[in-house]
Scaffold this motif. Structure first.
Motif, short mmCIF file in Angstrom:
data_model
loop_
_atom_site.label_atom_id
_atom_site.label_comp_id
_atom_site.label_asym_id
_atom_site.label_seq_id
_atom_site.Cartn_x
_atom_site.Cartn_y
_atom_site.Cartn_z
N SER A 17 54.01 25.52 58.60
CA SER A 17 52.99 25.85 57.61
C SER A 17 52.56 27.32 57.71
O SER A 17 52.98 28.04 58.59
N LEU A 18 51.66 27.67 56.82
CA LEU A 18 51.05 29.00 56.87
C LEU A 18 49.75 28.92 57.68
O LEU A 18 48.91 29.80 57.61
N GLY A 19 49.59 27.86 58.43
CA GLY A 19 48.37 27.61 59.19
C GLY A 19 47.58 26.50 58.53
O GLY A 19 47.79 26.21 57.35
N GLY A 20 46.71 25.87 59.29
CA GLY A 20 45.94 24.78 58.71
C GLY A 20 44.88 24.25 59.66
O GLY A 20 44.53 24.90 60.64
N ILE A 21 44.42 23.06 59.35
CA ILE A 21 43.34 22.43 60.10
C ILE A 21 43.73 21.01 60.47
O ILE A 21 44.30 20.28 59.66
N ILE A 22 43.41 20.65 61.70
CA ILE A 22 43.54 19.25 62.12
C ILE A 22 42.12 18.73 62.25
O ILE A 22 41.31 19.31 62.99
N SER A 23 41.81 17.70 61.49
CA SER A 23 40.49 17.08 61.68
C SER A 23 40.72 15.70 62.25
O SER A 23 41.73 15.05 62.01
N ASN A 68 29.92 7.67 63.86
CA ASN A 68 31.12 8.46 63.59
C ASN A 68 31.06 9.79 64.34
O ASN A 68 30.01 10.42 64.40
N ILE A 69 32.18 10.17 64.91
CA ILE A 69 32.29 11.44 65.62
C ILE A 69 33.45 12.19 64.96
O ILE A 69 34.49 11.60 64.72
N SER A 70 33.25 13.47 64.66
CA SER A 70 34.38 14.20 64.08
C SER A 70 34.45 15.63 64.59
O SER A 70 33.44 16.22 64.95
N TYR A 71 35.66 16.13 64.62
CA TYR A 71 35.96 17.47 65.10
C TYR A 71 36.98 18.10 64.18
O TYR A 71 37.77 17.39 63.55
N GLU A 72 37.01 19.43 64.14
CA GLU A 72 38.03 20.16 63.39
C GLU A 72 38.61 21.24 64.28
O GLU A 72 37.90 21.87 65.05
N PHE A 73 39.92 21.42 64.17
CA PHE A 73 40.62 22.44 64.96
C PHE A 73 41.46 23.29 64.02
O PHE A 73 42.24 22.77 63.23
N GLN A 74 41.31 24.60 64.13
CA GLN A 74 42.11 25.55 63.34
C GLN A 74 43.44 25.74 64.04
O GLN A 74 43.49 25.91 65.26
N VAL A 75 44.53 25.69 63.29
CA VAL A 75 45.86 25.88 63.85
C VAL A 75 46.53 27.03 63.09
O VAL A 75 46.60 27.01 61.87
N GLU A 76 47.00 28.02 63.84
CA GLU A 76 47.61 29.21 63.23
C GLU A 76 49.12 29.10 63.20
O GLU A 76 49.74 28.57 64.13
N LYS A 77 49.72 29.64 62.16
CA LYS A 77 51.18 29.70 62.02
C LYS A 77 51.78 30.47 63.21
O LYS A 77 51.23 31.48 63.63
N ASP A 78 52.86 29.96 63.76
CA ASP A 78 53.62 30.60 64.84
C ASP A 78 52.83 30.85 66.13
O ASP A 78 53.25 31.64 66.96
N ASP A 79 51.70 30.17 66.30
CA ASP A 79 50.89 30.37 67.51
C ASP A 79 51.33 29.40 68.61
O ASP A 79 50.65 28.44 68.93
N PHE A 80 52.52 29.68 69.17
CA PHE A 80 53.08 28.79 70.20
C PHE A 80 52.30 28.87 71.51
O PHE A 80 52.35 27.96 72.32
#
Length: 143
Positions: free
Chosen positions: A57-63, A3-15
């Motif tokens: 959203s108010l920001g979140g995570i993509i895993s 298994n390989i996994s990654y996480e990416f932080q995504v900020e609100k309004d960060d176009f």
């Protein structure tokens, strides 16, 4: 392959950075020699999820995780939640404000496109708390 996994932080309004996570996921899958069809489906699902996090959203995570038989993408945010999931799943329905539409986003295709790209699609949303979207794409034998 384990298994390989990654996480990416995504900020609100960060176009400025919108699309970075899905580009990195695509690159990882290419380096692993994945089938171009699966790469396309995963990249579209990840991109739509990422853009939704930026817009709504108010920001979140993509895993993102690669298992022996499938790839799973989870988009999790901390609010505001979706009031009517059934309505939000309709093609063309959008709650994006005008300024977002003027940038070319918010056409109401994000959730429907995520579902189309997935073999398994689940959305859980609590108004005031947030939303978790889980997409699973099955790998063909030999990938």
């Amino acid at each position: 392959m384990g298994n390989i996994s990654y996480e990416f932080q995504v900020e609100k309004d960060d176009f400025e950075r919108a699309g970075e996570a899905s580009s990195k996921i695509k690159k990882i899958l290419r380096q692993l020699g994945m089938d171009s069809g699966i790469i396309r489906r995963v990249a579209i699902g990840a991109y739509e999820a990422e853009i939704n996090l930026v817009i709504h959203s108010l920001g979140g995570i993509i895993s993102f995780s690669i298992e022996p038989k499938s790839i799973t993408i989870i988009a999790k945010d901390s609010g505001p939640g979706i009031e009517n999931v059934e309505l939000a799943m309709k093609e063309g329905y959008s709650t994006a404000p005008e300024r977002i539409r003027e940038m070319g986003f918010g056409a109401g295709m994000g959730l429907p496109n995520m579902k189309k790209c997935s073999d398994s699609f689940n959305i859980e949303s609590v108004v005031g708390k947030g939303t978790v979207i889980t997409m699973k794409m099955m790998l063909k034998d030999g990938d």
